[in-house]
Design a protein around this motif. Structure first.
Motif, short mmCIF file in Angstrom:
data_model
loop_
_atom_site.label_atom_id
_atom_site.label_comp_id
_atom_site.label_asym_id
_atom_site.label_seq_id
_atom_site.Cartn_x
_atom_site.Cartn_y
_atom_site.Cartn_z
N LEU A 119 33.97 41.55 36.94
CA LEU A 119 34.58 41.88 38.23
C LEU A 119 33.64 41.63 39.41
O LEU A 119 34.03 41.79 40.57
CB LEU A 119 35.02 43.35 38.24
CG LEU A 119 36.16 43.70 37.26
CD1 LEU A 119 36.35 45.20 37.19
CD2 LEU A 119 37.45 42.99 37.67
N ASP A 120 32.41 41.24 39.12
CA ASP A 120 31.43 41.00 40.17
C ASP A 120 30.72 39.66 39.91
O ASP A 120 29.56 39.62 39.50
CB ASP A 120 30.41 42.14 40.21
CG ASP A 120 29.37 41.97 41.30
OD1 ASP A 120 29.63 41.21 42.26
OD2 ASP A 120 28.27 42.57 41.17
N PRO A 121 31.43 38.54 40.11
CA PRO A 121 30.89 37.23 39.71
C PRO A 121 29.86 36.63 40.67
O PRO A 121 29.29 35.58 40.36
CB PRO A 121 32.14 36.35 39.65
CG PRO A 121 33.06 36.96 40.67
CD PRO A 121 32.81 38.45 40.62
N TYR A 153 42.70 40.56 31.92
CA TYR A 153 44.16 40.61 31.98
C TYR A 153 44.70 41.93 31.45
O TYR A 153 45.63 42.50 32.01
CB TYR A 153 44.71 39.42 31.18
CG TYR A 153 46.21 39.27 31.23
CD1 TYR A 153 46.84 38.85 32.39
CD2 TYR A 153 46.98 39.53 30.10
CE1 TYR A 153 48.22 38.69 32.43
CE2 TYR A 153 48.36 39.38 30.13
CZ TYR A 153 48.97 38.96 31.30
OH TYR A 153 50.33 38.80 31.34
N ARG A 154 44.15 42.40 30.32
CA ARG A 154 44.54 43.70 29.75
C ARG A 154 43.30 44.40 29.23
O ARG A 154 42.35 43.76 28.75
CB ARG A 154 45.54 43.53 28.59
CG ARG A 154 46.83 42.82 28.93
CD ARG A 154 47.69 43.57 29.94
NE ARG A 154 48.11 44.88 29.49
CZ ARG A 154 49.17 45.10 28.70
NH1 ARG A 154 49.88 44.09 28.26
NH2 ARG A 154 49.50 46.33 28.37
N VAL A 155 43.32 45.74 29.29
CA VAL A 155 42.23 46.56 28.77
C VAL A 155 42.82 47.61 27.85
O VAL A 155 43.71 48.37 28.27
CB VAL A 155 41.44 47.24 29.92
CG1 VAL A 155 40.35 48.15 29.34
CG2 VAL A 155 40.82 46.20 30.85
N PHE A 180 40.99 49.61 37.60
CA PHE A 180 41.79 48.42 37.37
C PHE A 180 43.14 48.56 38.07
O PHE A 180 43.58 49.68 38.38
CB PHE A 180 42.01 48.18 35.88
CG PHE A 180 40.75 47.91 35.11
CD1 PHE A 180 40.19 46.65 35.09
CD2 PHE A 180 40.12 48.93 34.41
CE1 PHE A 180 39.03 46.39 34.38
CE2 PHE A 180 38.95 48.69 33.70
CZ PHE A 180 38.41 47.42 33.69
N SER A 181 43.79 47.46 38.27
CA SER A 181 45.13 47.47 38.87
C SER A 181 46.10 48.17 37.93
O SER A 181 45.89 48.19 36.70
CB SER A 181 45.61 46.03 39.13
OG SER A 181 44.71 45.36 39.98
N VAL A 238 45.46 48.72 32.13
CA VAL A 238 44.93 49.58 31.06
C VAL A 238 46.08 50.09 30.20
O VAL A 238 47.10 50.56 30.72
CB VAL A 238 44.12 50.74 31.65
CG1 VAL A 238 43.61 51.66 30.53
CG2 VAL A 238 42.94 50.22 32.47
N THR A 239 45.91 50.02 28.88
CA THR A 239 46.94 50.48 27.95
C THR A 239 46.30 51.09 26.72
O THR A 239 45.15 50.78 26.38
CB THR A 239 47.85 49.31 27.53
OG1 THR A 239 48.82 49.79 26.59
CG2 THR A 239 47.05 48.20 26.87
#
Length: 444
Positions: free
Chosen positions: A22-24, A37-39, A52-53, A57-58
C-alpha cells in the motif's frame, strides 16, 4: 492493469506485507502494479493496523483462493491447516502461491509442488527460511552453477537469542528462556524453537534446494538446546568455542567420493554445536540468522540478517510476489495447445527423487563430553583406555575441579565415527567411578 493479490492472514507478517504493497513510493516500480484485491482473516472483529476499502476483508478464505480475479495467493496464516488445503485449492484454481509457511512446505512439499507443476503455477517461499535474508532465490538462481558441498547455519532466532544471553550473562537455560518469553522473543510454548523442530523444517527446505532432491523430514536428526548448561557455555568459552544451534546439510565426502557426481548420501541434522570463535558463524548473535554455503567453484558465501519480524519477512514475501508479477507481465510460460504453462526451471521446484540421508551413527565429527565422577585416582586413565579401545582419539582431557563433591572431567575428541563414540560412552556409563555423563555436544 494491476495484478490482483489475495492475502490470507493479517497477523504480523500479513500486516507488514500489506503496508509495503500500500506504500509503493521509492520501491521497485512494479510494486505500483500490485493490488490487494481480497484479504482473508479468521477474526473479523480484531483491531487491524491497516485499513482497507469496504468488502476487501472477508472471513471466507476459500472464496479468495477460488476467485477468478485473484492471480496470486499469499498464504501467511501459519500452521498446517487450513493453510495446506487452501494452498492446494489455490493451485487447483490456477493461482500462483507465495507462502512463508516452512512447516507446510517441509511436510507437504511433495504434494504441493507436484500439484503446482501439473497446474503450471509457481509456489515461491523466500520468507519460509531466514526471514528477510535472501537465501532461497540465490540457491535456485545465483548459485546454481556451483556444486554445493555444505550448507550450514543459524536459522532460529529464539534459540540464538537464548544462547547469546547465556554466553554474555552466564545464566542457565531455564531462567533465560523465562525472560525471553516475557520479552516476546520466545513463544509461551517454546517447543518448536528450543527443541530444534523449526530449524529442522528450514534445513530440510534448504537441503532440498541445494542438493536438488526431496528430503523426508522424519529422517532429519533433530536435537534442541534444553540440555545446554551455563557450565558448558563457560567451558566452551575457555576452550575457544561458542555454542550455537546449528543446522547442517552436507554431502558425503568420504574417501573415494567424486564431487562431480550427485551425492549418494547427505547429512541433514540440527543440534547444538561448539563452533570455534574464529568461524564466521560464531559472531552471529541475538535474534540474527546466518546461512553459510560452500560450493565449487565459488568457495564460501554467507547470508546474514534478521531472521524474523514483520518488516524483514514481509520484504521476502513481496520479493516473491514481484517475481511472479514480472513473469506474468512479460507473458513467459503462457499455456499452449491446452497444456499447462511452462515454468521457469530456475524458479520452480520440480525435482522428484528423494535424497538418501546418512544415519547419524555413520557421522564423523568431533565431540565435547563432560563427566561427573568420583574424586579418585585413575579415572582419567580408565576413560582414555576405554575411548582408545573404541577407536576414539582424544584431543584433550581436562579435570576442571570439583562440583558438588564430584570431579568434573571435560573431554574433546578428534574426528571420530559417531557410532564408535557412543559405544565407548555406553561402556563408560557402567564404570563405578563415573556418576554421570553430564553433557554431550558436537564440535565443528
Amino acid at each position: 492493469m494491476a495484478f490482483k493479490v489475495g492475502l490470507l492472514g493479517l497477523g504480523t507478517v500479513g500486516t507488514g506485507t500489506a503496508q509495503i504493497l500500500l506504500d509503493p513510493a521509492q520501491r521497485h516500480p512494479l510494486v505500483q502494479e500490485l493490488e490487494i484485491y481480497r484479504v482473508g482473516v479468521r477474526s473479523p472483529d480484531k483491531t487491524r493496523l491497516v485499513a482497507f476499502s469496504p468488502g476487501v476483508v472477508t472471513t471466507d478464505l476459500e472464496a479468495i483462493v477460488t476467485d477468478p480475479a485473484v492471480e496470486i495467493v499469499v498464504e501467511l496464516l501459519g500452521g498446517l491447516e487450513p493453510a495446506r488445503s487452501l494452498i492446494l485449492k489455490a493451485i487447483a484454481n490456477g493461482k500462483h502461491v507465495v507462502t512463508a509457511n516452512k512447516a507446510v512446505i517441509a511436510r507437504f512439499g511433495e504434494e504441493i509442488f507436484a500439484a503446482a507443476t501439473e497446474a503450471g503455477v509457481y509456489v515461491l517461499l523466500e520468507a519460509a527460511v531466514g526471514g528477510g535474508i535472501p537465501v532461497i532465490e540465490p540457491l535456485k538462481q545465483s548459485l546454481c552453477a556451483n556444486r554445493i558441498h555444505t550448507l550450514m547455519g543459524i536459522v532460529n532466532g529464539t534459540t540464538n537469542y537464548i544462547l547469546t544471553r547465556m554466553q554474555t550473562e552466564g545464566g542457565d537455560f531455564a531462567e533465560i528462556l523465562a525472560d525471553a518469553q516475557k520479552l516476546g522473543y520466545a513463544e509461551a510454548d517454546p517447543t518448536t524453537d528450543v527443541d530444534g523442530f523449526d530449524a529442522a523444517d528450514k534445513i530440510a527446505i534448504l537441503a532440498s534446494l541445494a542438493f536438488g532432491g526431496r528430503i523426508k523430514l522424519p529422517e532429519v536428526y533433530c536435537e534442541g538446546i534444553r540440555q545446554v548448561s551455563a557450565a558448558d557455555i563457560a567451558y566452551a568459552d575457555k576452550l575457544g568455542f561458542v555454542i550455537k544451534l546449528l543446522a547442517v546439510a552436507k554431502r558425503d565426502t568420504s574417501p573415494g567420493t567424486n564431487l562431480a557426481d550427485p551425492p549418494d548420501q547427505l547429512q541433514v541434522r540440527v543440534h547444538p554445536t561448539l563452533i570455534p570463535k574464529t568461524h564466521p558463524l560464531a559472531s552471529v548473535n541475538q535474534v540474527y540468522n546466518a546461512i553459510l554455503v560452500e560450493g565449487e567453484p565459488i568457495g564460501q558465501v554467507m547470508f546474514f540478517g534478521p531472521g524474523a519480524g514483520a518488516g524483514p519477512t514481509a520484504s521476502a514475501v513481496v520479493s516473491d510476489i514481484l517475481n511472479i508479477a514480472a513473469i506474468l507481465k512479460v507473458g513467459r510460460g503462457a499455456a499452449t495447445d491446452g497444456q499447462p504453462p511452462q515454468l521457469d526451471p530456475l524458479l520452480a521446484c520440480s525435482h522428484q527423487h528423494y535424497c538418501a540421508i546418512a544415519p547419524m551413527s555413520e557421522l564423523v565429527t568431533r565431540f565435547y563430553a563432560r563427566f561427573l565422577t568420583q574424586d579418585s585416582s585413575g579415572v582419567i586413565g580408565k576413560l582414555g583406555t576405554c575411548f582408545g579401545n573404541h577407536s576414539v582419539s582424544l584431543e584433550s582431557v581436562v579435570q576442571i575441579g570439583l562440583r558438588d563433591n564430584q570431579a568434573e572431567i571435560v573431554v574433546v575428541t578428534h574426528h571420530v565415527r559417531e557410532g564408535n563414540f557412543h559405544q565407548a560412552l555406553d561402556e563408560i556409563r557402567t564404570f563405578e567411578a563415573v556418576n554421570s555423563v553430564a553433557s554431550l555436544l558436537r564440535v565443528l
